[in-house]
Design an enzyme around this catalytic site. Sequence first.
Site, PDB file in Angstrom:
ATOM      1  N   LEU A 176      -5.555 -11.439 -10.444  1.00  0.00           N
ATOM      2  CA  LEU A 176      -4.514 -10.436 -10.599  1.00  0.00           C
ATOM      3  C   LEU A 176      -5.188  -9.078 -10.484  1.00  0.00           C
ATOM      4  O   LEU A 176      -6.283  -8.885 -11.035  1.00  0.00           O
ATOM      5  CB  LEU A 176      -3.835 -10.550 -11.970  1.00  0.00           C
ATOM      6  N   ASP A 177      -4.568  -8.129  -9.776  1.00  0.00           N
ATOM      7  CA  ASP A 177      -5.204  -6.818  -9.679  1.00  0.00           C
ATOM      8  C   ASP A 177      -5.208  -6.152 -11.052  1.00  0.00           C
ATOM      9  O   ASP A 177      -4.473  -6.549 -11.961  1.00  0.00           O
ATOM     10  CB  ASP A 177      -4.518  -5.952  -8.621  1.00  0.00           C
ATOM     11  N   ALA A 178      -6.025  -5.127 -11.197  1.00  0.00           N
ATOM     12  CA  ALA A 178      -6.232  -4.513 -12.516  1.00  0.00           C
ATOM     13  C   ALA A 178      -4.938  -3.995 -13.129  1.00  0.00           C
ATOM     14  O   ALA A 178      -4.760  -4.036 -14.353  1.00  0.00           O
ATOM     15  CB  ALA A 178      -7.260  -3.392 -12.406  1.00  0.00           C
TER      16      ALA A 178
END
Length: 246
Positions: A110-112
Site C-alpha cells: 500500500l502506498d504511504a
Amino acid sequence: MPSDETRGPERLQKVLAAAGVGSRRACEDLIFRRRVTVDGRVAQLGDKADPRVAEIRVDGERLITDTRLVYLALNKPRGVVSTMDDEKGRTALADFLDRVEERVYHVGRLDADSEGLLLLTNDGTLANKLMHPSYGVQKTYLCEVAGPVPKNLGKRLMAGVELSDGPARLDAFRVVDSLGRTAQVEVTLHEGRKHIVRRLLDEVGHPVSRLIRTSIGPIRLGDLRPGRNRRLTNAEVAALFKAVGD
C-alpha cells in the site's frame, strides 16, 4: 523434544491435533470417516505424516501443519511505507512486528498515503500466487472521494476506463455515504497496478482523499486497530489457499 528441523513423520492424529483440528480422539474419528487426505490420498488410521512437507486436507480444505509458516494481517497506518526496513529511516512495517519472531514479508503493498489491510507471511509460494493477477484475488477499498457522486459512476468504472498504461475496470462499486462535497465509496478489483484505485477515480473526476483497504480475498480488516497485527486462523489460511486454487 526434537526441534522443528529434526522432526520427521508423526502419527497423523497427533499432527491434526497440533494444528488445532480437535482432540486426538476427534482427529482419529475424522481419519476413520475418510475425511482426511494426505498428499491426495485418503488417510487411514495408523498413517504417519511429516507436518513440514505433507499436504493435509480435512473435508477438502488445506490444513497448515508446518509450524515454521506464519500468516499475519496488519492494519497499516497512514504515513507508513510498505517496506520491512526503510533506508531513509521512515516508519516501516517492521516497526509494528516487535512480537513476531519469524522473518516475514509483505504480500503486495500500500502506498504511504493509504492505510488498511496488509498480509505478511514467510510462505513465498502462497504470497506469489496472491499477488499474481492471473489468480484474480479481489481486493476491496473504502475511499473518500470528491462528491457528489453521479448515479452512473459505478457502471462507468465497471465498464472500463482508459488509463495511460491501458484500460482498467472495477469488479464492484457502491456508494457507502454521500456528504455533499465528499462521499465514501467502496470499490473492488483484482488487479494490482501501482496506484490503480487512485488513478481510476481521479480519471473519472473524483480524486481520492483517503483510501483504506478493507479486504484481500477472504480476509477482512474487521476491527483490527491501526498499527496492530494478528495471526490468521486456520480457516482463514485455508480460505486463502482456496482463493488461489490450492
